[in-house]
Scaffold this motif. Structure first.
Motif, PDB file in Angstrom:
ATOM      1  N   LEU A  67       0.822  -0.967   0.232  1.00  0.00           N
ATOM      2  CA  LEU A  67      -0.046  -0.199  -0.053  1.00  0.00           C
ATOM      3  C   LEU A  67       0.816   1.454  -0.400  1.00  0.00           C
ATOM      4  O   LEU A  67       0.456   2.068  -0.583  1.00  0.00           O
ATOM      5  CB  LEU A  67      -0.855  -0.593   1.105  1.00  0.00           C
ATOM      6  N   GLN A 107       2.189  15.164   1.671  1.00  0.00           N
ATOM      7  CA  GLN A 107       1.032  14.419   1.046  1.00  0.00           C
ATOM      8  C   GLN A 107       1.056  13.097   1.961  1.00  0.00           C
ATOM      9  O   GLN A 107       0.175  12.614   2.511  1.00  0.00           O
ATOM     10  CB  GLN A 107       0.379  14.929   0.027  1.00  0.00           C
ATOM     11  N   ARG A 167       0.164  12.919   5.308  1.00  0.00           N
ATOM     12  CA  ARG A 167      -0.427  12.548   5.890  1.00  0.00           C
ATOM     13  C   ARG A 167      -1.060  10.999   5.489  1.00  0.00           C
ATOM     14  O   ARG A 167      -1.496  10.806   6.734  1.00  0.00           O
ATOM     15  CB  ARG A 167      -1.384  13.643   5.553  1.00  0.00           C
ATOM     16  N   LEU A 168      -0.481  11.109   4.398  1.00  0.00           N
ATOM     17  CA  LEU A 168      -1.546   9.797   4.523  1.00  0.00           C
ATOM     18  C   LEU A 168      -0.816   8.480   5.034  1.00  0.00           C
ATOM     19  O   LEU A 168      -1.605   7.441   5.864  1.00  0.00           O
ATOM     20  CB  LEU A 168      -1.648   8.940   2.765  1.00  0.00           C
ATOM     21  N   GLY A 212       0.142   9.114   8.288  1.00  0.00           N
ATOM     22  CA  GLY A 212      -1.147   9.526   9.063  1.00  0.00           C
ATOM     23  C   GLY A 212      -2.603   8.342   9.699  1.00  0.00           C
ATOM     24  O   GLY A 212      -2.349   7.729  10.044  1.00  0.00           O
ATOM     25  N   MET A 213      -3.039   8.625   8.283  1.00  0.00           N
ATOM     26  CA  MET A 213      -4.212   7.892   8.152  1.00  0.00           C
ATOM     27  C   MET A 213      -4.300   6.293   7.685  1.00  0.00           C
ATOM     28  O   MET A 213      -4.777   5.764   8.379  1.00  0.00           O
ATOM     29  CB  MET A 213      -4.896   8.542   6.311  1.00  0.00           C
ATOM     30  N   VAL A 214      -3.211   5.863   7.236  1.00  0.00           N
ATOM     31  CA  VAL A 214      -3.325   4.467   7.462  1.00  0.00           C
ATOM     32  C   VAL A 214      -2.515   3.808   8.986  1.00  0.00           C
ATOM     33  O   VAL A 214      -3.599   3.123   9.205  1.00  0.00           O
ATOM     34  CB  VAL A 214      -1.772   4.027   6.216  1.00  0.00           C
ATOM     35  N   ASP A 222      -4.198   4.677  11.064  1.00  0.00           N
ATOM     36  CA  ASP A 222      -5.054   5.377  12.096  1.00  0.00           C
ATOM     37  C   ASP A 222      -6.218   4.132  11.027  1.00  0.00           C
ATOM     38  O   ASP A 222      -6.408   3.217  12.733  1.00  0.00           O
ATOM     39  CB  ASP A 222      -5.870   6.503  11.154  1.00  0.00           C
ATOM     40  N   GLY A 223      -5.498   3.495  10.272  1.00  0.00           N
ATOM     41  CA  GLY A 223      -6.283   2.770   9.422  1.00  0.00           C
ATOM     42  C   GLY A 223      -5.931   1.264  10.331  1.00  0.00           C
ATOM     43  O   GLY A 223      -6.490   0.251  10.099  1.00  0.00           O
ATOM     44  N   LEU A 224      -4.999   1.128  10.835  1.00  0.00           N
ATOM     45  CA  LEU A 224      -4.269  -0.143  11.227  1.00  0.00           C
ATOM     46  C   LEU A 224      -4.146  -0.452  12.757  1.00  0.00           C
ATOM     47  O   LEU A 224      -4.068  -1.411  12.957  1.00  0.00           O
ATOM     48  CB  LEU A 224      -2.295   0.053  11.121  1.00  0.00           C
ATOM     49  N   ARG A 225      -4.855   0.862  13.401  1.00  0.00           N
ATOM     50  CA  ARG A 225      -4.821   0.094  14.342  1.00  0.00           C
ATOM     51  C   ARG A 225      -6.266  -1.266  15.138  1.00  0.00           C
ATOM     52  O   ARG A 225      -7.192  -0.890  13.970  1.00  0.00           O
ATOM     53  CB  ARG A 225      -5.642   1.302  15.681  1.00  0.00           C
TER      54      ARG A 225
END
Lengths: 197, 197
Positions: free
Chosen positions: A163, A177, A180-181, A183-185, A187-190
């Motif tokens: 990914l 960018q 930031r992404l 960071g988002m991933v 969050d999704g990994l939790r």
DNA sequence: CTATTATACGGAGGGTCCCTCCACTTGATG
DNA sequence: CATCAAGTGGAGGGACCCTCCGTATAATAG
């Protein structure tokens, strides 16, 4: 894969000095050209190294072999970061730290890594050692997080690599960018909580 | 970009019937070859259409123009899905539904889209209309979610596109892996809560 | 129906790649 | 030295993208 790998094998005859020297010249030339141009041709590499293309192909039978040889050193750095993070940080901090470090690294070499990724996409069975070590490094970090219950268990380290790697080499993204992404991933990994909506 | 686009412009002389027919033959041949082979050469497209390469280049001056023409129709479908989801679902459901639909679509055309993505990476200023419409479709869905407070606000639709698109075209992923990663990205897309650790 | 002409066609060939092949050269060894 | 495997260089094959231009033809005017 390259001659270098077999250098120490059967010492029926040691590698000749000029061959050894040319190998190093070629590798240096390739690294310089990939850094400067982003991509380059076999002819250009041979020319910069001051040898014929035949010599280049003797040392690196396929273009991908040149790319992998350059890649190999780079991977060592990333693996070292993973091992250091695992040794010195909590499971989640290691994931966070390492993924950011990975993206920072990959972003800097995006043109080169794009070429490498394309080679893998054209030829999926060609998974070179270096890449496997890199995936192992991510697995190390991610699976430790999963063992500690701070990373969701339905995703593998290889998938995270798949990914983030392509994202970094996507030409249209800035460094910000990518960060930031990541960071988002992260969050999704939790581990997912029950759907909040 | 293609001749087709300018067909209706100045009717000093209408487009000749054979030209019109060849344009359609070429487009059909290209679509078939991209579907069957994944990638293909200009010569092969011309041959299958039963015309010379010169004719192909008259209609599509660059290779990317062929690819874009094939891409254009595909994008229409995806855009329609986005608009339908926005019209018929709640903000979060639309995001969830559309991203899954997008990945399902992109996965099916992965070889073709890989080629297209490479063209964009080599030539970032070349952002064709079709791609922009696709990005607009994702923006539509994502920004509606952000407006409703169900999608984090520090990520743009284009960034989500840049994250998922390359993932789908990554040769090493199965369909299931793509679906699972979309799920993870969707979790990451929710507004972050205060760090849980 | 014929003449005219802008439009369109075909494919040879130029330029760039990756890679192979092999006649020639050179370093290592006895 | 003499020997010869190891190594070298670069011509050239094949694939690809694309250009060029002589030829052919559909649309129009007379």
């Amino acid at each position: 894969m390259t001659i270098q790998d077999e250098r120490a094998e059967s010492p029926g005859r040691p590698q000749r000095a000029d061959a050894r020297r040319n190998h190093d010249l070629l590798l240096q030339a390739a690294r310089e050209l990939f850094d400067e141009e982003g991509d380059t041709s076999m002819e250009a590499i041979a020319k910069r190294a001051g040898v014929g293309v035949g010599t280049l192909y003797r040392h690196f039978p396929k273009r991908i072999d040149v790319v992998e040889a350059v890649y190999r050193d780079d991977v060592d750095q990333v693996v070292a970061v993973a091992e250091r993070d695992v040794a010195t940080r909590t499971p989640w901090e290691a994931v966070d730290s390492f993924l950011h470090a990975f993206v920072a690294y990959a972003f800097g070499k995006r043109r080169f890594l794009t070429e490498l990724r394309e080679a893998f996409e054209k030829n999926p069975e060609l998974k070179c050692d270096a890449r496997e070590r890199l995936e192992a490094a991510i697995r190390l970090v991610v699976e430790r997080g999963q063992g500690a219950g701070v990373v969701r268990s339905d995703v593998t380290g290889d998938e995270v690599f798949g990914l983030l790697g392509p994202m970094c080499t996507s030409a249209s993204f800035t460094r910000e960018q990518c960060d930031r992404l990541v960071g988002m991933v992260l969050d999704g990994l939790r581990p997912p909580v029950a759907a909040s909506r």
